[in-house]
Design an enzyme around this catalytic site. Structure first.
Site, short mmCIF file in Angstrom:
data_model
loop_
_atom_site.label_atom_id
_atom_site.label_comp_id
_atom_site.label_asym_id
_atom_site.label_seq_id
_atom_site.Cartn_x
_atom_site.Cartn_y
_atom_site.Cartn_z
N GLU A 1 0.87 -1.18 0.00
CA GLU A 1 0.00 0.00 0.00
C GLU A 1 0.91 1.24 0.00
O GLU A 1 2.07 1.16 0.36
CB GLU A 1 -0.86 0.03 1.27
N TYR B 1 4.78 -3.83 -8.83
CA TYR B 1 3.49 -4.37 -9.26
C TYR B 1 3.58 -4.99 -10.66
O TYR B 1 2.73 -5.78 -11.04
CB TYR B 1 2.43 -3.26 -9.27
N SER C 1 -12.95 1.43 -8.09
CA SER C 1 -13.75 0.76 -7.07
C SER C 1 -13.88 1.62 -5.81
O SER C 1 -14.74 1.40 -4.99
CB SER C 1 -13.12 -0.58 -6.70
N ARG D 1 -7.84 12.34 -8.06
CA ARG D 1 -8.18 11.70 -9.34
C ARG D 1 -9.64 11.90 -9.71
O ARG D 1 -9.98 12.05 -10.88
CB ARG D 1 -7.83 10.21 -9.29
N TYR E 1 -6.67 4.66 -21.29
CA TYR E 1 -7.13 4.22 -19.98
C TYR E 1 -6.62 5.19 -18.92
O TYR E 1 -5.45 5.58 -18.93
CB TYR E 1 -6.61 2.80 -19.68
N ASN F 1 -4.47 5.99 -6.37
CA ASN F 1 -5.32 6.54 -5.31
C ASN F 1 -4.58 7.59 -4.49
O ASN F 1 -5.20 8.37 -3.76
CB ASN F 1 -5.88 5.43 -4.42
N LYS G 1 -2.83 -0.73 -12.06
CA LYS G 1 -3.62 0.15 -12.93
C LYS G 1 -2.86 0.45 -14.21
O LYS G 1 -3.44 0.56 -15.28
CB LYS G 1 -3.96 1.44 -12.20
#
Ligand code: NAG
Ligand code: NAG
Ligand code: NAG
Length: 363
Positions: free
Chosen positions: A141, A172, A197, A205, A243, A248, A258
């Site tokens: 995170e 990632y 989500s 954002r 995209y 976040n 992402k």
């Protein structure tokens, strides 16, 4: 020979300096890294570089039976029970014993503590700490979602995170080189997609999106929008040209699936919001993405996207990287556990303590 040794470098898990050779990170972060680099990592890198360039057998391939390394996963991330994978079958890393059985504490070579599941000190092992044992702080995170960091100074021996300067760097995702190939793009009839989500009007954002959609149509998927095709992000986004890979929160090296999965795997040009363009360019080619900071306003960005939409040739230039690279998306959590195991196997007995966890991670 050269190919082989590169491969073995890439496989060398957790080696910050070696792993970075995958992309420009090597060049750009070399100075910064060498300052923060622990003796431990230098040792690993030099050992491995030396060994692979001289074609010596790797240490654990010697005639003695390889030592088995036990990695104890103290908390199952986010409290979810999972079947542990077999590192040999999944990643060709032998000699790993992954376990969640806390009775094996005394013999564990390393213990993984998932940050978000640490509630307080009583959750830590109460028994004495074997001198060889490494406590590894594991967190994927961002600092914005990692509370209590400042209480954890001096507890752990190693860090494992998405940050390049972690002791065990597990991004990632990443690009890896492959044989030259023709660029193939799926048919794209739609313009801009965003899967989200966690909708929060306070997030930068969402505020940016609210302005951008005044000028260009954006299809929203997820809890607050349309349903994904067959529940599959890549299938859904593949129909789009662009995209919104908006993170976040904005932090050094915090570039998540992402970008790697939602955008790159779908062959949609990522429009990124996250760390600086400079930081992204350490991991991906500069002409593979659009950064919101490239434009003085959402309106200008929208105009540019419409322009690219009409210019197939210019649009396709964003995929030049596909000629030489492919995308790897890291799989939670086996890849992380096995990487930790491999790192334990390849390091010596140097001692290290992470004294200022918060100061480092929040920087
Ligand atoms: C698996 O690893 C061994 C040594 O660690 C290596 O010799 C072998 O080529 C690897 N196999 C694959 C399929 O990568
Ligand atoms: C955990 O390990 C101990 C000691 O080896 C063993 O007795 C016990 O059965 C194990 N527990 C589980 C759930 O596997
Ligand atoms: C791990 O950190 C602890 C706490 O600072 C320290 O006492 C111990 O020597 C370290 N162990 C290793 C293997 O680095």
């Amino acid at each position: 020979m050269r190919g082989e040794s590169l491969l073995s470098l890439e496989r060398l898990a957790g080696c910050r300096l070696c792993r970075r050779s995958r992309w420009r990170v090597l060049r750009s972060r070399w100075l910064a890294a060498s300052l923060t680099c622990t003796i431990l990592v230098i040792y690993m890198c030099s050992q491995d570089l030396l060994l692979s360039s001289m074609r010596f057998p790797l240490l654990w391939e010697s005639s003695n039976p390889p030592r088995q390394v036990t990695v104890l996963i103290w908390y199952e991330p986010f409290g979810k029970r999972r079947r542990l994978g077999n590192c040999h079958i999944l990643f060709n890393i032998s000699g790993c014993h992954l376990t969640t059985n806390r009775s094996l504490y005394q013999e564990a070579d390393a213990i993984l503590f998932h940050h978000r599941d640490i509630i307080d000190y009583t959750d830590f092992p109460l028994m004495g700490r074997p001198t060889f044992q490494k406590w590894i702080w594991m967190n994927f995170e961002s600092p914005s979602h990692s509370p209590w960091l400042y209480t954890l100074g001096g507890v752990f021996n190693w860090t494992m995170s998405y940050r390049v300067d972690s002791d065990i760097f597990v991004p990632y995702g990443y690009l890896f080189s492959r044989k030259r190939a023709k660029i193939f793009l799926p048919r794209k009839r739609k313009l801009v997609a965003w899967v989200i989500s966690n909708w929060n009007e306070d997030h930068e954002r969402v505020q940016y999106y609210n302005q951008l959609r005044e000028y260009i149509d954006i299809d929203i998927y997820g809890r607050y929008g349309m349903e994904l095709r067959e529940d599959n992000i890549v299938k859904t986004v593949s129909e789009y040209k662009f995209y919104l890979a908006f993170e976040n929160s904005l932090h050094t090296d915090y570039i998540t699936e992402k970008l790697w999965r939602n955008a790159f795997k779908s062959s949609a040009v990522p429009i990124v919001m996250g760390p600086s363009r400079y930081n992204y360019e350490m991991f991906i080619p500069r002409n593979s993405f659009i950064h919101v900071d490239d434009f003085s306003s959402p309106r200008k960005l929208a105009m540019f996207l419409k322009y690219l939409d009409k210019n197939t040739h210019l649009y396709r230039r964003y995929f030049t990287w596909k000629k030489r690279y492919d995308v790897h998306v890291t799989s939670f959590w086996d890849e992380h556990y096995c990487t930790a195991c491999e790192t334990v196997k390849t390091t010596g007995n140097q001692h290290r303590t992470v004294s200022d966890l918060a100061g480092w991670f929040e920087s």
